[in-house]
Design a protein around this motif. Structure first.
Motif, PDB file in Angstrom:
ATOM      1  N   UNK A 288      58.547 121.041  48.106  1.00  0.00           N
ATOM      2  CA  UNK A 288      60.071 119.561  48.270  1.00  0.00           C
ATOM      3  C   UNK A 288      60.096 118.575  49.016  1.00  0.00           C
ATOM      4  N   UNK A 289      59.270 119.273  50.192  1.00  0.00           N
ATOM      5  CA  UNK A 289      59.257 118.336  51.662  1.00  0.00           C
ATOM      6  C   UNK A 289      58.264 116.988  51.171  1.00  0.00           C
ATOM      7  N   UNK A 290      57.746 117.052  50.585  1.00  0.00           N
ATOM      8  CA  UNK A 290      55.979 116.727  50.841  1.00  0.00           C
ATOM      9  C   UNK A 290      56.615 114.823  50.479  1.00  0.00           C
ATOM     10  N   UNK A 291      57.500 115.021  49.426  1.00  0.00           N
ATOM     11  CA  UNK A 291      58.217 112.887  49.659  1.00  0.00           C
ATOM     12  C   UNK A 291      59.128 112.658  50.100  1.00  0.00           C
ATOM     13  N   UNK A 292      59.608 113.502  51.256  1.00  0.00           N
ATOM     14  CA  UNK A 292      60.627 113.195  51.992  1.00  0.00           C
ATOM     15  C   UNK A 292      59.665 112.726  53.674  1.00  0.00           C
TER      16      UNK A 292
END
Length: 211
Positions: A130-134
């Motif tokens: 979930x952290x990759x896109x931000x």
């Protein structure tokens, strides 16, 4: 020649850095690979750094790049810009932004690894998919705001290397002539090729959502 690899976690930066190093050495070039100091730090301390330890990570990564011989191709995995991005996300700390961008401007080529690879757990340095896109969005924003050119590399295995070489040729065409080959480079045959064009990326991720 200095080449920087940036990207969110589990997007193949380290594998691509090693593949590029091997390829360029096989092309007869002297290559100096600068690994990610953060990984070394985490392995040594068996934890991730706190907010007040981020500056040391930034300074050490810069020092290692600047200590490389002037007549070599430097491949950096990664740069302080990634530390600045994670400092923003984790601590709401922008104190490293300016120094990271000044250092980033020294690189002749900046490659951003795309989000097309599956997320893989890797111990202390993995916060989750979930952290990759931000992270990806913040990297792009910082580079764009500073008018620093970059290109996004997609594909897996040999294709990712071929696409990275293509992107390098786009950013440093005169230097890349040293790597010219008789055969045409293998290009990714999917919905998107190797550029950072927004429409191209939109088609890629739209395709990935189709069941």
């Amino acid at each position: 020649m200095k080449i920087a690899l940036l990207g969110a976690e589990s997007t193949g930066k380290s594998q691509l850095a090693l593949a590029l190093s091997a390829h360029l050495r096989n092309s007869g070039l002297a290559v100096h690979h600068v690994g990610e100091y953060l990984r070394e730090w985490c392995d040594t301390h068996q934890r991730t750094p706190t907010q007040d330890e981020q500056h040391h990570i930034v300074q050490t990564q810069i020092a290692r790049v600047m200590a490389t011989p002037a007549d070599t191709v430097v491949i950096a995995d990664t740069t302080p810009l990634m530390t600045a991005v994670y400092s923003q996300l984790l601590f709401n700390d922008h104190s490293h932004d300016d120094l990271a961008l000044v250092h980033q401007a020294l690189f002749d080529v900046t490659l951003l690894t795309g989000l097309d690879l599956a997320w893989v757990s890797d111990g202390l340095q993995r916060d989750g998919p979930h952290v990759r896109e931000p992270v990806d969005q913040k990297v792009r924003h910082m580079l764009s705001q500073a008018n620093l050119p970059y290109q996004v590399v997609y594909g897996s295995g040999p294709q990712r290397l071929e696409n990275a070489l293509f992107c390098m040729g786009r950013q440093a065409p005169q230097w890349a002539k040293q790597l010219a080959r008789q055969e045409s480079p293998t290009r990714w045959s999917g919905l998107c090729e190797t550029c950072g064009n927004g429409d191209c990326e939109h088609r890629l991720f739209t395709g990935l959502l189709v069941p």
